[in-house]
Structures are given as C-alpha cells and as structure tokens.
Design an enzyme around this catalytic site. Structure first.
Site, PDB file in Angstrom:
ATOM      1  N   LEU A 124       0.853  -1.177   0.000  1.00  0.00           N
ATOM      2  CA  LEU A 124       0.000   0.000   0.000  1.00  0.00           C
ATOM      3  C   LEU A 124       0.892   1.232   0.000  1.00  0.00           C
ATOM      4  O   LEU A 124       1.960   1.230   0.611  1.00  0.00           O
ATOM      5  CB  LEU A 124      -0.909   0.022   1.245  1.00  0.00           C
ATOM      6  CG  LEU A 124      -1.944  -1.100   1.377  1.00  0.00           C
ATOM      7  CD1 LEU A 124      -2.662  -1.002   2.716  1.00  0.00           C
ATOM      8  CD2 LEU A 124      -2.952  -1.065   0.239  1.00  0.00           C
ATOM      9  N   ASP A 125       0.450   2.284  -0.670  1.00  0.00           N
ATOM     10  CA  ASP A 125       1.186   3.541  -0.638  1.00  0.00           C
ATOM     11  C   ASP A 125       1.353   4.015   0.803  1.00  0.00           C
ATOM     12  O   ASP A 125       0.561   3.659   1.687  1.00  0.00           O
ATOM     13  CB  ASP A 125       0.444   4.618  -1.434  1.00  0.00           C
ATOM     14  CG  ASP A 125       0.409   4.328  -2.923  1.00  0.00           C
ATOM     15  OD1 ASP A 125       1.289   3.572  -3.387  1.00  0.00           O
ATOM     16  OD2 ASP A 125      -0.488   4.839  -3.604  1.00  0.00           O
ATOM     17  N   ARG A 126       2.363   4.831   1.029  1.00  0.00           N
ATOM     18  CA  ARG A 126       2.661   5.292   2.387  1.00  0.00           C
ATOM     19  C   ARG A 126       1.443   5.912   3.063  1.00  0.00           C
ATOM     20  O   ARG A 126       1.159   5.636   4.233  1.00  0.00           O
ATOM     21  CB  ARG A 126       3.804   6.314   2.354  1.00  0.00           C
ATOM     22  CG  ARG A 126       4.213   6.837   3.724  1.00  0.00           C
ATOM     23  CD  ARG A 126       5.418   7.757   3.630  1.00  0.00           C
ATOM     24  NE  ARG A 126       5.109   8.954   2.859  1.00  0.00           N
ATOM     25  CZ  ARG A 126       4.535  10.042   3.383  1.00  0.00           C
ATOM     26  NH1 ARG A 126       4.203  10.075   4.663  1.00  0.00           N
ATOM     27  NH2 ARG A 126       4.294  11.093   2.628  1.00  0.00           N
TER      28      ARG A 126
END
Length: 310
Positions: A124-126
């Site tokens: 998942l993106d940050r």
C-alpha cells in the site's frame, strides 16, 4: 511445514520432484530443503525425490522452517496470524517496504523478528491505510499467486459520481518525464496497461460536494484508484499528488479543497475489505477494517455494518 496429497492420474509414473514442483508449487530450493533437512515419504516409506509415484500413492513432504510470530509490541494491528501468513492493518504514513530514509520504521521492519524474513504479498502507498497480507516464507508467498485475492477500498472524494455506480475501464501509463505520476491513456498506447476499477457511492454530502466511495480493483496498477477517480473529475480528498491542491494536477473546481485536505492531512484511501483463498489451510478467508478516524472526520456518519449487510 508439512504437505500431504494423494497422487492423481495426471502424475502417474512422474518423479516425486515433478509433483512437488507442479502440484505443490515448490521451488527447487524448497525441494532441496525437504530432501536434505526434512522428510519425503511415499505411502509411509522414505523416498527419493527422483523416485516415481503412481495414481493413489500418498505423498508426504515436510521440513522445519523458520516461521515464527510477528512482533506484538509495535502498535500495528495484527488482524490475523498463523504459521504461514498474517493479515495486518497498516497505519497511514507508514511505508510497506524498507527504503532509503525508512530502514527502521517500515511496516516489514517493525513487524519482523530478527530471524523471520517477511514477504509482502501486496503493498500500500505510504499514505494509504488498511489491510494487507504478509507471507512468512517463500513458499507461502509463491502459493499466494493462486489465492484469488479480492480487495475493496473506501475513499472520500470531491464531487458526486453520476451514475452513482459503475466501472472505469481505462489504461494507465506513467506520465512522460515523471517518476511517480500516472495518467490514463488510449488502449492503443504501447506504454499503457489495461486497468479496471469498479465503484459504488456509499454516502454523499451535497453541501460539501463530497462522496464516500467503495472501489473494487479488478487490476492492480500503481495509483489506480487515484488516477481513475481523477479521470472522472473526482480527485481524492487530501491527495497531494493528484488532488486539487497538488502541484502537478491542481484545479479550482472545489472551493473547500484547502480546508478538507487540511482536515484529514493525507489521501483519503483505506483498504477496508480483503478476502482470499488460503493456499496452505485450503479455506476461504475474509477480513474487514473500519474507516479510520482521520477519514471519518469527513464522513462521521459512516457505518461499516450497514455497508457489509448490503
């Protein structure tokens, strides 16, 4: 780890190592571990991996692995864990993999014991929060390729979708001269990747001109939900890369964009629903994660139970 199966007709007369590779999806390294450090038995008798097996034979392969428990003192919610994999609820603001500048505070670093190498099945993106799967060994990570993983996301967006439910089918490519940014593109673009996102409106705030959406991914391209929603005129609230207050995709269509972006402080995207077929335990698994507090500031009336009962 232990694997037991009855040899089917398609493998009649084949070497045991072929069955271990094809049917059990074992790598050469794992077959070697079973051979040297574990057990390979055919009908209860020790066997060599080059021995042939026949229809109806019972094959047992086992070896001791290094799988252990994830660290429990990190503050990260471990939703589910067994000896093969774990499902965790990643907080917003945390990177999944160790990177330069995040060697000690990535999700994998924080959860891993020193003797437990972890294999993320997804990322998942940050700034994206929510559920993801972590495999505890290479075999499980490889076997998850056939796990039929289904992912659903909640997102707060600007504007109101019309129609309220539908499918976005638009190829995505990297923007020229950009490392991070993606754009939709014609299907004929050789740099494009086919991308399909299903969407459904869950809540609408007409006075604020915002919507809470459910997105279901059919493909898993980088930034897919963010790019697809933007392409429909509905950037995610708080999205610093594709939102109305961003440098590269700015717009003046939403008067309250500055206030709403500041209210949340990150892109409003949460991986809330995850289901898959456990390749080792041979059972269906399903998990949900409630809307986090920061996104709930935009839609405080959200009720996860009502969504799950639809």
């Amino acid at each position: 780890m232990e694997f037991k199966l009855v040899v089917t007709e398609q493998y009649d007369g084949r070497e045991i190592r072929d069955i271990m590779s094809k049917e059990l999806q074992m790598s050469r390294n794992m077959i070697k571990k079973c051979k040297l450090y574990g057990t390979v038995e055919l009908n209860g008798v020790h066997a060599r991996v080059i021995d042939p097996a026949h229809t109806g034979d019972v094959l047992l392969c086992a070896y001791a692995d290094d799988s252990g428990m994830l660290r429990q003192d990190t503050g990260i919610n471990i939703v589910y864990e067994d000896e093969y994999l774990a499902v965790v609820d990643k907080p917003a603001g945390m990177v999944t993999h160790p990177t330069h500048g995040h060697l000690d505070d990535s999700l994998l670093t924080m959860l891993s014991n020193s003797d437990l190498p972890l294999h993320p099945v997804m990322r998942l993106d940050r700034e994206t929060s929510g559920l993801l799967i972590i495999a505890k060994n290479g075999y499980t990570h490889n076997a998850m390729k056939n796990a039929n993983i289904q992912k659903k996301y909640l997102a707060a967006v600007y504007g109101i979708y019309d129609p309220s439910e539908g499918t976005i089918n638009a190829a995505i490519r990297r923007r020229p001269n950009s490392i991070m940014i993606r754009d939709i593109c014609p299907d004929s673009d050789p740099e494009g990747h086919p991308s399909v996102t299903h969407y459904k409106t869950l809540l609408v705030n007409e006075s604020a001109n915002t919507s809470l959406m459910e997105f279901t991914l059919e493909t898993g391209r980088c930034h897919q939900i963010r790019v697809h929603s933007l392409s429909q005129g509905h950037p995610l609230i708080g999205d610093g890369l594709y939102g109305p207050n961003s440098v590269d995709n700015s717009c003046d269509d939403f008067e309250n964009a500055v206030e709403l972006d500041a209210l949340v402080g990150r892109q409003c995207l949460h991986a809330y629903s995850l289901s898959f077929y456990h390749p080792i335990l041979n059972q269906e698994m399903a998990f949900v994660s409630d809307l986090p507090e920061d996104i709930r500031r935009v839609f405080p009336e959200f009720d996860l139970k009502s969504v799950r009962n639809k």
